[in-house]
Write an enzyme that holds these catalytic residues in place. Structure first.
Site, PDB file in Angstrom:
ATOM      1  N   SER A 137       0.844  -1.198   0.000  1.00  0.00           N
ATOM      2  CA  SER A 137       0.000   0.000   0.000  1.00  0.00           C
ATOM      3  C   SER A 137       0.878   1.246   0.000  1.00  0.00           C
ATOM      4  O   SER A 137       2.002   1.220   0.532  1.00  0.00           O
ATOM      5  CB  SER A 137      -0.890   0.008   1.247  1.00  0.00           C
ATOM      6  OG  SER A 137      -1.507   1.266   1.438  1.00  0.00           O
ATOM      7  N   TYR A 152      -1.169  -0.219  10.274  1.00  0.00           N
ATOM      8  CA  TYR A 152      -1.350  -0.827   8.959  1.00  0.00           C
ATOM      9  C   TYR A 152      -0.180  -0.469   8.048  1.00  0.00           C
ATOM     10  O   TYR A 152       0.381  -1.332   7.355  1.00  0.00           O
ATOM     11  CB  TYR A 152      -2.662  -0.331   8.354  1.00  0.00           C
ATOM     12  CG  TYR A 152      -2.875  -0.661   6.904  1.00  0.00           C
ATOM     13  CD1 TYR A 152      -3.262  -1.935   6.510  1.00  0.00           C
ATOM     14  CD2 TYR A 152      -2.713   0.311   5.916  1.00  0.00           C
ATOM     15  CE1 TYR A 152      -3.477  -2.242   5.176  1.00  0.00           C
ATOM     16  CE2 TYR A 152      -2.923   0.019   4.578  1.00  0.00           C
ATOM     17  CZ  TYR A 152      -3.310  -1.259   4.216  1.00  0.00           C
ATOM     18  OH  TYR A 152      -3.518  -1.552   2.891  1.00  0.00           O
TER      19      TYR A 152
END
Length: 251
Positions: free
Chosen positions: A144, A158
């Site tokens: 990501s 995350y």
């Protein structure tokens, strides 16, 4: 002329969103597809039907990738149903809820790393001997843009798990290259799925779209096509690479 069997891809977290789109894209590219899911059997069955409509053999296999024994059984079930994998897409992931670093709970931190990092390692460990058996293969890890942006005030935990996944990608590529196994990652930009609604931050996609040079967030197909390319012979000299697919957005 003898027809070569279709290569087999296993895609984790493929019941919806990017995973489902990636499964269908691989089916359209001539792969047989193992669709992993954790809880959404209806979604997984729909993904299987879409892959079969594209002419592929496809099966859905339930497993929590954070559970090492479940991952081992998943690969054994894939062996029995389709054969040994030639490609692995580590797509399964969770955000762990939007939170500040100060208020991050131990359970959210543990579950995020268990799925996003440990799960990828467990899948790699099962894929390696199978890819060695079929003389090579390709692994694509879904990272990501958070890995480099850090996601302060929202998803630092995350982001950290995805940063670790990128490091895993680089190290695995160097270790496995001599065995004919390529490893790459996609640094995924915000994508039009329901994950932000589920994780408690529904306004984020609109905010990111406004900052993105191409004026929108990604569609799942945008990411899926990049994964198919990385796994294909067209990318035969691409390994240890993190490909950003984020519409020009950078940290």
């Amino acid at each position: 002329m003898e027809t070569q069997p279709a290569p087999i891809v296993l895609i984790t977290g493929a019941s919806k969103g990017i995973g489902a789109a990636t499964a269908v894209a691989f089916a359209q590219a001539g792969y047989d597809v193992c669709v992993n899911f954790h809880s959404d059997k209806t979604g997984a069955d729909d993904t299987v039907a879409r892959c079969q409509a594209a002419g592929a053999r496809a099966v859905a296999i339930k497993a929590d990738v954070a559970d090492r024994d479940a991952v081992r059984q998943m690969f054994e079930d894939c062996d029995a149903a389709l054969g040994p994998v030639r490609c692995l897409v580590n797509n399964a992931g969770i955000i762990g809820g939007a939170t500040s670093l100060e208020n991050l709970t131990e359970s959210a931190l543990t579950s995020t790393f268990a799925t996003n990092l440990f799960g990828a390692v467990y899948c790699l460990q099962e894929a390696i001997p199978r890819m060695r058996k079929v003389v090579g293969g390709a692994i694509v890890n879904m990272s990501s843009v958070a890995a480099t942006a850090g996601s302060p005030g929202e998803y630092v935990h995350y982001a950290a798990s995805k940063g670790a996944l990128e490091t895993l990608t680089i190290g695995a590529a160097k270790e496995l290259g001599p065995q004919g196994i390529r490893v790459a990652a996609i640094r995924v930009g915000t994508t039009a799925t329901d994950i932000h609604d589920r994780e408690g931050n529904p306004d984020r996609p609109g905010m990111v779209a406004a900052m993105t040079p191409l004026g929108r967030i990604a569609q799942p197909d945008d990411i899926a096509e990049a994964a198919v390319w990385l796994a294909s012979p067209k990318a035969k000299f691409v390994s240890g690479t993190v490909l950003t697919v984020a519409g020009g957005l950078s940290p």
